[in-house]
Design an enzyme around this catalytic site. Structure first.
Site, PDB file in Angstrom:
ATOM      1  N   GLU A 341       0.797  -1.335  -0.033  1.00 45.09           N
ATOM      2  CA  GLU A 341      -0.303  -0.275   0.197  1.00 45.09           C
ATOM      3  C   GLU A 341       0.479   1.403   0.177  1.00 45.09           C
ATOM      4  O   GLU A 341       0.950   1.931  -1.213  1.00 45.09           O
ATOM      5  CB  GLU A 341      -1.227   0.295   1.173  1.00 45.09           C
ATOM      6  CG  GLU A 341      -2.200  -0.564   0.755  1.00 45.09           C
ATOM      7  CD  GLU A 341      -3.185  -0.602   1.710  1.00 45.09           C
ATOM      8  OE1 GLU A 341      -4.433  -0.019   2.076  1.00 45.09           O
ATOM      9  OE2 GLU A 341      -3.427  -1.209   2.386  1.00 45.09           O
ATOM     10  N   GLU A 610      -1.045  -1.352  13.577  1.00 46.89           N
ATOM     11  CA  GLU A 610      -3.054  -0.680  12.799  1.00 46.89           C
ATOM     12  C   GLU A 610      -3.215  -1.805  13.778  1.00 46.89           C
ATOM     13  O   GLU A 610      -4.556  -0.952  13.998  1.00 46.89           O
ATOM     14  CB  GLU A 610      -3.012  -1.615  11.461  1.00 46.89           C
ATOM     15  CG  GLU A 610      -3.773  -1.246  10.424  1.00 46.89           C
ATOM     16  CD  GLU A 610      -3.813  -2.193   9.254  1.00 46.89           C
ATOM     17  OE1 GLU A 610      -2.927  -2.965   8.978  1.00 46.89           O
ATOM     18  OE2 GLU A 610      -4.504  -1.271   8.506  1.00 46.89           O
TER      19      GLU A 610
END
Ligand code: BGC
Length: 721
Positions: A341, A610
């Site tokens: 990402e 995360e």
């Protein structure tokens, strides 16, 4: 810019994976009065003049909204010039031709642009003789020693490769996108040496740097030509202590280096990695861990904020937040620096922005990125979920697209510069004008795509998600989340418009209508923590005290746990402490079990995760799929520590006047925050002593100090209470 006179050049018929090196030989007179090289490319480049690297900008030209904006760097090359010169510029895929390895199936050579370069050089001697070199057919090009390169791939290098130069070809590509460099350059910032080197149970040779970081490895060695050094990267080891890479998903994230003969040193030139561990998969004989180190990369920015406490675990959290900012402020604000990402997720950018402005001076960093937000904004007003945008160009939805209002407003609060607002006002107006065109209900934002309260922990156990995204969106009412952010963005437009002297009466009426519609529709059914937090934070509650009380009770009732996701978490502690529940906010901050800020530290975290349970208590992983160990969003809590726990608030934008109202807690012995504002250094520290709490406050500006509800106004100075 002289570069406008140059032509784009390329390597004819090169395969899409080729990393070409362009070369131009030239001579110039002496002594030299001025010499400038302007250069950019559709990838990332490294320029070398007479064997020396030009400038320190790593991964130039950086990442911008390339469809509209491509930065040109201008280097002073006076000191590198000789009479006879060789300029070599290697162009790799970088972000522009963002690709994964050919074997992942996501690389489509047909859609792929060739590597292209454009450059212009002007040398003026003291007696006025001018030499101008522009990219054109007089340049040559060869395959370089880099045989494969990509942001996700890493780098393959063959130092035995002998270049074979042939003429470069002029090609057609727009020059209208070229702009002068705007952002701070990405530089090598620090070196981290291996902490240990060991064999895993599987027998892998692993080097541990003791810190999850963003950058690359650098090494030196003596080798025979053709010997290989292959290195893989990882953020964590698995439960059994083996090397773990599944959370990188399709990002290969490796270096494969074929040595030339003799002593040599190398570091990847066109990529970066997010890692704490390196696995040496193959190495020349005798290679040892002390021949390798890690180089930390991030955008150039000055440190402005420091936190320190009497609790080593809390200090580790502060360190983790800082490292996640460093690791994710690499030219653009990214979600994470390691997996496939590394995007400029607008939501994450907005969520962490307040904390970011306190830790570092990020003015130039955001000036450039906000220009990309403007460039990426769709003509009908929506702002993409990631900026710079991708081919699959997609609206961000509430809380993500709202970066367009929230970030400039925060920059104005921290730095007091109205230009952040002036630059963004039109974009802000466009965003709020877009919402009524898609909303299913008048004066609200309903029925519109959203990431919701991403990763919230509030869904009932028997909840059946509709799809993958639904399973991550949390249980808050999407329409409520979107409408709350709509109200907030309109409120920011009103405040901004007033500052800029615009007529905002229409927006004022709109805001009143939104508040009314919001209360009517959602007022009686605020269930999740995030629903309450957003209603409070955006001043939409009819009875905020009662709502905050019910939020506090809810947190207490569910076992003193937060259930908020990316969207609610940044405001949760604020909306508790703002209404007299600082003790609950502190309980959440100091909680050592999952879910909470200190839990990952018990699992060895050195950056923000995360997921709170990225590594579960039994050592297993939350998942392979979406499990980044360097994701700054929850690091937003630093702004509560600066702004509430130590109580440093701007009473006027830029801290031209300050308000210092610390909220200490008996469970922590001492806490100290230092903040370098544009008006000077503010320091707020407190410590429990036998005589009570001792407060130390330094301020460079007129300040209202509030201790235990008692307010006093002081001038610049140092105060003890
Ligand atoms: C990113 C997040 C981002 C999200 C969108 C993820 O894959 O890593 O941080 O905001 O997608 O919901």
């Amino acid at each position: 810019m002289l570069i406008q006179n140059a032509s784009w050049i390329t390597m004819k018929d090169a395969a899409s994976t080729v990393v070409p090196v362009f070369r131009r030989r030239f001579s110039c007179g002496r002594p030299i009065c001025s010499a400038t090289l302007e250069v950019t490319c559709d990838g990332v480049y490294e320029a070398v003049l007479n064997g020396k690297r030009v400038g320190n900008f790593i991964l130039a030209p950086g990442w911008t909204e390339y469809r509209k904006r491509l930065q040109v760097q201008a280097y002073d090359i006076r000191d590198l010039l000789a009479r006879g010169n060789t300029l070599e510029i290697t162009v790799a895929n970088g972000w522009y031709r963002r690709t994964n390895a050919p074997w992942t199936g996501t690389h489509n050579p047909d859609e792929f642009l060739p590597a292209m370069l454009i450059a212009a050089l002007r040398v003026v001697t003291e007696d006025g003789e001018e030499t101008v070199i522009l990219t054109d057919e007089a340049w040559e090009v060869s395959e370089s020693t880099v045989t494969l390169s990509g942001i996700f791939i890493g780098e393959d290098v063959d130092m035995t490769r002998v270049p074979a130069f042939r003429p470069a070809q002029v090609c057609d590509y727009p020059k209208s996108i070229l702009i002068p460099q705007e952002g701070p350059e990405v530089h090598e910032q620090e070196i981290v040496y291996p902490r240990s080197s060991f064999r895993t149970p599987k027998g892998e040779w692993v080097i541990d740097f003791g810190q999850n970081l963003t950058g690359y490895m650098a090494f030196e060695l003596d080798a025979r030509a053709g010997e290989k050094l292959s290195i893989s990267t990882a953020e964590v080891l698995d439960r059994d202590g083996n090397f773990y890479t599944a959370n990188y998903r399709s990002a290969r994230s490796q270096l494969h280096y074929i040595c030339r003969e003799g002593y040599q040193s190398y570091k990847p030139r066109f990529t970066f990695f997010g890692f704490r561990y390196l696995r040496i998969d193959e190495a020349p004989e005798g290679f040892d861990a002390d021949q390798i180190h890690a180089v930390v990369l991030h955008s150039e920015m000055k440190r402005t904020g420091w936190l320190d406490s009497s609790d080593p675990t809390l200090n580790q959290l502060f360190s983790n937040i800082l490292w996640s900012q460093k690791g994710n402020y690499l030219d653009i604000p990214t979600d994470c620096p390691q997996r496939d990402e590394r995007y400029g997720w607008t939501g994450d950018g907005q969520i962490f922005c307040r904390a970011a402005t306190l830790q570092y001076d990020v003015r130039q960093f955001f000036r450039k990125w906000l220009a990309d937000v403007r460039a990426a904004q769709h003509e009908n007003g929506w702002v993409p979920d990631v900026v710079p945008s991708l081919t699959a160009y997609k609206p961000g939805g509430s809380a993500w697209s709202d970066a367009v209002t929230i970030i400039p407003w925060q920059l104005y609060q921290t730095y007091g510069e109205v230009s952040f607002l002036a630059d963004m006002y039109n974009a802000m107006e466009k965003w709020i004008a877009y919402i009524p065109t898609v909303s299913t209900a008048k004066d609200l934002c309903t029925g519109v795509w959203t990431y919701g309260d991403w990763l919230a922990l509030d869904a009932p156990e028997d909840y059946q998600p509709k799809d993958m995204e639904d399973s991550k969106r949390g249980y808050s009412d999407d329409d409520l989340v979107c409408s709350a952010f709509y109200a907030n963005s309109v409120a920011i437009v009103i405040r901004t418009g007033r500052l800029l002297g615009r007529d905002v009466s229409e927006y004022e009426e709109l805001h009143e209508r939104i508040v009314r519609a919001y209360r009517e529709r959602f007022g009686g059914r605020l269930n999740t923590q995030t629903e309450k937090v957003l209603t409070l934070h955006f001043n939409l509650a009819e009875d905020p005290q009662a709502l905050s009380d019910s939020l506090a009770e809810q947190v207490r009732d569910c076992g003193m746990k937060l259930q908020t996701g990316l969207v609610g978490t940044p405001y949760l502690l604020h909306e508790l402490s703002r209404y007299g529940h600082a003790d609950i906010a502190w309980s959440l901050l100091l909680r050592k079990e999952y879910p909470g800020w200190l839990y990952p530290i018990s699992k060895g975290a050195t950056t923000m995760w995360e997921h709170w349970d990225g590594i579960k208590p039994d050592g297993s992983f939350w998942s392979d799929d979406m499990n980044s160990y360097n994701h700054y969003a929850y690091g937003s809590v630093a702004d509560w520590v600066f702004g509430v726990a130590c109580g440093i608030q701007p009473a006027e934008p830029g801290y031209a006047r300050a308000r210092i109202a610390p909220q200490p807690d008996p469970r922590l012995n001492s806490l100290c925050a230092v903040l370098d504002t544009v008006h000077g250094r503010i320091r707020s520290a407190w410590k429990h002593t036998e005589q009570g709490i001792r407060y130390e406050i330094d301020t460079p500006v007129p300040t209202e100090i509030i201790l235990n509800g008692k307010s006093r106004t002081v001038g610049k100075g140092r105060y003890l209470f």
